[in-house]
Scaffold this motif. Structure first.
Motif, PDB file in Angstrom:
ATOM      1  N   ARG A  12       0.843  -1.172   0.000  1.00  0.00           N
ATOM      2  CA  ARG A  12       0.000   0.000   0.000  1.00  0.00           C
ATOM      3  C   ARG A  12       0.887   1.232   0.000  1.00  0.00           C
ATOM      4  N   SER A  13       0.472   2.246  -0.737  1.00  0.00           N
ATOM      5  CA  SER A  13       1.229   3.495  -0.719  1.00  0.00           C
ATOM      6  C   SER A  13       1.049   4.169   0.623  1.00  0.00           C
ATOM      7  N   PRO A  14       2.120   4.636   1.253  1.00  0.00           N
ATOM      8  CA  PRO A  14       1.976   5.281   2.545  1.00  0.00           C
ATOM      9  C   PRO A  14       1.346   6.667   2.464  1.00  0.00           C
ATOM     10  N   ASP A  15       1.389   7.260   1.285  1.00  0.00           N
ATOM     11  CA  ASP A  15       0.909   8.638   1.160  1.00  0.00           C
ATOM     12  C   ASP A  15      -0.381   8.763   0.392  1.00  0.00           C
ATOM     13  N   ASN A  16      -0.827   7.679  -0.192  1.00  0.00           N
ATOM     14  CA  ASN A  16      -1.996   7.735  -1.048  1.00  0.00           C
ATOM     15  C   ASN A  16      -2.890   6.551  -0.746  1.00  0.00           C
ATOM     16  N   PRO A  17      -4.175   6.742  -0.461  1.00  0.00           N
ATOM     17  CA  PRO A  17      -5.035   5.607  -0.164  1.00  0.00           C
ATOM     18  C   PRO A  17      -5.244   4.686  -1.338  1.00  0.00           C
ATOM     19  N   THR A  18      -4.833   5.091  -2.534  1.00  0.00           N
ATOM     20  CA  THR A  18      -4.881   4.176  -3.658  1.00  0.00           C
ATOM     21  C   THR A  18      -3.685   3.258  -3.592  1.00  0.00           C
ATOM     22  N   PRO A  19      -3.878   1.941  -3.435  1.00  0.00           N
ATOM     23  CA  PRO A  19      -2.747   1.057  -3.267  1.00  0.00           C
ATOM     24  C   PRO A  19      -1.928   0.919  -4.540  1.00  0.00           C
ATOM     25  N   LYS A 207       4.110   6.985   9.940  1.00  0.00           N
ATOM     26  CA  LYS A 207       3.723   6.336   8.691  1.00  0.00           C
ATOM     27  C   LYS A 207       4.920   5.734   7.965  1.00  0.00           C
ATOM     28  N   THR A 208       6.114   6.145   8.339  1.00  0.00           N
ATOM     29  CA  THR A 208       7.322   5.620   7.717  1.00  0.00           C
ATOM     30  C   THR A 208       8.255   5.098   8.801  1.00  0.00           C
ATOM     31  N   TRP A 209       9.256   4.320   8.384  1.00  0.00           N
ATOM     32  CA  TRP A 209      10.217   3.776   9.336  1.00  0.00           C
ATOM     33  C   TRP A 209      10.987   4.898  10.037  1.00  0.00           C
ATOM     34  N   ASP A 210      11.395   5.904   9.289  1.00  0.00           N
ATOM     35  CA  ASP A 210      12.112   7.025   9.905  1.00  0.00           C
ATOM     36  C   ASP A 210      11.239   7.730  10.939  1.00  0.00           C
ATOM     37  N   GLU A 211       9.964   7.872  10.634  1.00  0.00           N
ATOM     38  CA  GLU A 211       9.045   8.475  11.603  1.00  0.00           C
ATOM     39  C   GLU A 211       8.870   7.575  12.822  1.00  0.00           C
ATOM     40  N   LEU A 212       8.911   6.250  12.613  1.00  0.00           N
ATOM     41  CA  LEU A 212       8.833   5.318  13.740  1.00  0.00           C
ATOM     42  C   LEU A 212      10.030   5.502  14.666  1.00  0.00           C
ATOM     43  N   VAL A 340      -3.726   1.563  17.679  1.00  0.00           N
ATOM     44  CA  VAL A 340      -2.904   0.809  16.744  1.00  0.00           C
ATOM     45  C   VAL A 340      -2.665   1.615  15.476  1.00  0.00           C
ATOM     46  N   PHE A 341      -1.496   1.431  14.885  1.00  0.00           N
ATOM     47  CA  PHE A 341      -1.231   2.009  13.567  1.00  0.00           C
ATOM     48  C   PHE A 341      -0.612   0.939  12.674  1.00  0.00           C
ATOM     49  N   PRO A 342      -0.798   1.056  11.361  1.00  0.00           N
ATOM     50  CA  PRO A 342      -0.226   0.075  10.444  1.00  0.00           C
ATOM     51  C   PRO A 342       1.304   0.080  10.515  1.00  0.00           C
ATOM     52  N   PHE A 343       1.891  -1.106  10.294  1.00  0.00           N
ATOM     53  CA  PHE A 343       3.350  -1.197  10.266  1.00  0.00           C
ATOM     54  C   PHE A 343       3.875  -0.176   9.249  1.00  0.00           C
ATOM     55  N   THR A 349       6.615   1.479   0.014  1.00  0.00           N
ATOM     56  CA  THR A 349       5.278   0.984   0.327  1.00  0.00           C
ATOM     57  C   THR A 349       5.274   0.266   1.665  1.00  0.00           C
ATOM     58  N   ALA A 350       4.116   0.224   2.303  1.00  0.00           N
ATOM     59  CA  ALA A 350       3.984  -0.406   3.614  1.00  0.00           C
ATOM     60  C   ALA A 350       3.337  -1.781   3.481  1.00  0.00           C
ATOM     61  N   PRO A 351       3.781  -2.754   4.254  1.00  0.00           N
ATOM     62  CA  PRO A 351       3.237  -4.106   4.136  1.00  0.00           C
ATOM     63  C   PRO A 351       1.923  -4.274   4.883  1.00  0.00           C
ATOM     64  N   VAL A 352       1.092  -5.154   4.388  1.00  0.00           N
ATOM     65  CA  VAL A 352      -0.098  -5.601   5.102  1.00  0.00           C
ATOM     66  C   VAL A 352      -0.063  -7.122   5.113  1.00  0.00           C
TER      67      VAL A 352
END
Length: 472
Positions: A12-19, A207-212, A340-343, A349-352
Motif C-alpha cells: 500500500r502506498s503510505p501517502d496515497n489511499p490508492t494502493p 507512517k514511515t520507518w524514519d518516523e517510527l 494501533v497504527f499500520p506497520f 510501500t507499507a506491508p499488510v
C-alpha cells in the motif's frame, strides 16, 4: 500460540489511499486490505461512538441459516491446537456449542510448536487427536505426505464452498483434494501503543520507518522504553523481518527469498537486518534489553505494554489483531487505552499481512467430519468473532459480529481481499527452517536479537540452515 500460518502479502502506498501493487495477483487484495487498514488510523480505534455502522451496511451478512449437524450422543473427540490463554478459552466456547448441538464430548489438547512434531509423537503412541489446527501450510502437506491427514467429506466440503472464497479453499488443498478448513485469520502488520504514554510524550503515529524511529526516541525521552518484543518465541521475530523485508526489498525479491531462489547472503537481506538493528540494537529501546526480550513470550510482551499505568515496561508492541485478547487481559480498553497504527513503510510501500490456522482431520469419523463442517460454518466463527481477538476468512460471518470498529475494519478488508493471497515467508519454508523453535530462522533471528551487530554472521547462518532445509 503460533497465530498465523497463511499470510496475505499486500503493498500500500503510505501517502496515497490508492494502493500500489508490485506484482500480478495482488491487485484486488491491495485495494481491499489497504482501504481497511488505512481506515484503522484511528478514528476507528479512538473510542468513537460510530463503531462500524457503515461497515455493517457494507460488510458481509450472514446466510440466515444454521449448519445442520448430526446427533452424536456418546461420541468423543480430541482437538489439538497451539493456542493458549484467552485464545484457547474462547475456542473452547465454540467447541461447547458443538457439544450442545450434537451431544458429542470434545476435549481440547494443548499442543506445542512445532505441532507436526507434537502430532508425530501422539501418532507414534497410538493416540492422535481427531482434529488438529495446523498453523502452517507446509504442515498440512506434511500431514498428508505422512498419511496422517484425511480428506474432508461431502458435507464439510459443501459448507466450505458456501462460505469461503475459492482462494481460501485452495490453500487447504493438497494435490487437488480438500484437507483443511481455514478457521482463523489474522492481520499481522500492526503496532499497538499505550495511548497514555504517547500523550505524555507528545508522540504521534508514524507512517514511515524514519518516523517510527523519531516516535521511539520521543517515547524514550519521556522516560518509557519504546518497544516490547516477545523474543522468546521466534515466530514474532520472523514477522518483524518479513514486514521490513517486504516493504524494503519489494515483493519480487520477497518471493525469490521465500523460494530460496536467492540466498540469505543477498544484499537485500543485509539491508533488512541492518534496518531491524536500528531498533533491536539501539540501547534501551527494547524492554529488558535483548536478554529480557528473549525471556518474554508473546502474551507478556503485550500485557507489559498496557500495565503499570503511565509507566509501563514499554510504550509499543508489534503484532497482529489477536493482541487485543492480551490487551483486554491486561485490563486495558482497545480504542481508549490501546490504539494501533499500520506497520510503517520502510521502503516506498507499507506491508499488510494476514494469516490463518486450518482445521485438519487426523482420525476420520462422523464426529470429526461434523466438527470440521461446524468450523467451516458462520455459526462457529460467529461465536468466536463476538469474543474479540479473532478474525475469520468465512465471508458469511456478519461484519457486525465483531466487537469493535477495529476488528470490523480488519474483517471487511480480509473478506474484500477475495482470492489474492501471498504467503508468509517462514510458513512457505520447510518447517525445519521456518517453523521450529531453536532451529533455522527462528533461532538465527533470536541470536540476531541478542547480537544485532552480527549481520554477516546471521546471514551466513540463515543461508546454511536454509540450504540444508531446502536441499539446495
Amino acid at each position: 500460540m503460533r497465530r498465523t500460518s497463511r499470510i496475505i502479502r499486500i503493498l500500500r502506498s503510505p501517502d496515497n489511499p490508492t494502493p500500489v501493487p508490485r506484482t500480478r495477483g495482488t491487485v484486488r487484495a491491495v485495494a481491499a486490505v489497504a482501504a481497511g487498514v488505512l481506515a484503522l488510523s484511528l478514528t476507528a480505534c479512538g473510542g468513537d461512538d460510530d463503531s462500524g455502522d457503515d461497515d455493517k451496511d457494507g460488510g458481509t451478512e450472514g446466510t440466515g441459516t444454521t449448519v445442520t449437524l448430526p446427533k452424536l450422543d456418546g461420541a468423543s473427540l480430541e482437538v489439538a491446537a497451539v493456542w493458549t490463554g484467552a485464545e484457547q478459552a474462547n475456542f473452547k466456547k465454540v467447541l461447547a456449542e458443538f457439544e450442545k448441538r450434537t451431544g458429542a464430548k470434545v476435549t481440547f489438547v494443548p499442543a506445542q510448536d512445532p505441532i507436526i512434531n507434537f502430532l508425530g509423537s501422539k501418532i507414534a503412541g497410538g493416540a492422535p487427536p481427531d482434529v488438529a489446527l495446523l498453523p502452517q501450510p507446509g504442515a498440512i502437506k506434511q500431514a498428508v505426505d505422512k498419511g496422517w491427514a484425511k480428506p474432508l467429506g461431502a458435507e464439510a466440503t459443501k459448507e466450505l464452498a458456501e462460505n469461503y472464497s475459492q482462494g481460501w479453499q485452495d490453500i487447504g488443498k493438497v494435490d487437488g483434494k480438500q484437507y483443511g478448513v481455514y478457521y482463523k485469520a489474522a492481520n499481522k502488520s500492526l503496532i499497538w501503543y499505550n495511548t497514555q504514554v504517547f500523550e505524555n510524550a507528545g508522540a504521534s503515529e508514524p507512517k514511515t520507518w524514519d518516523e517510527l524511529l523519531t516516535t521511539a526516541q520521543t517515547v524514550y525521552d519521556s522516560g518509557v522504553t519504546p518497544f516490547s518484543v516477545g523474543g522468546a518465541e521466534g515466530w514474532t521475530l520472523t514477522d518483524w523481518f518479513e514486514n521490513v523485508y517486504l516493504s524494503q526489498a519489494g515483493p519480487e525479491k520477497y518471493d525469490q527469498l521465500a523460494r530460496h531462489e536467492i540466498k540469505w547472503t543477498d544484499p537485500s537481506v543485509k539491508e533488512a537486518l541492518t534496518t531491524l538493528a536500528e531498533i533491536w540494537g539501539k540501547k534501551d529501546y527494547v524492554a529488558g534489553g535483548a536478554r529480557g526480550a528473549l525471556q518474554t513470550d508473546f502474551p507478556n510482551s503485550v500485557t507489559q505494554t498496557f500495565t503499570g499505568g503511565d509507566q509501563p515496561k514499554a510504550g509499543m508492541v508489534y503484532e497482529g489483531d489477536f493482541a487485543q485478547v492480551n490487551i483486554v487481559q491486561a485490563g486495558a480498553e482497545v480504542g481508549t487505552d490501546a490504539k494501533v497504527f499500520p506497520f510503517p513503510a520502510v521502503g516506498d510501500t507499507a506491508p499488510v499481512v494476514s494469516g490463518g490456522d486450518a482445521a485438519v482431520i487426523l482420525e476420520d469419523s462422523e464426529a470429526a467430519q461434523a466438527l470440521v463442517t461446524f468450523l467451516a460454518s458462520p455459526d462457529a466463527a460467529g461465536i468466536q468473532a463476538k469474543l474479540g481477538g479473532y478474525l475469520s476468512p468465512n465471508r458469511n460471518v456478519p461484519n457486525s459480529a465483531y466487537p469493535n470498529a477495529v476488528q470490523q475494519k480488519m474483517a471487511k478488508a480480509l473478506i474484500d481481499a477475495g482470492d489474492d493471497f501471498r504467503f508468509d515467508m517462514s510458513d512457505q519454508a520447510p518447517q525445519a527452517f521456518g517453523g521450529t523453535p531453536g532451529k533455522g530462522e527462528w533461532k538465527a533471528l533470536q541470536d540476531f536479537l541478542r547480537n544485532p551487530k552480527d549481520v554477516a554472521g546471521t546471514q551466513a547462518k540463515l543461508e546454511a540452515d536454509a540450504a540444508a532445509a531446502y536441499g539446495n
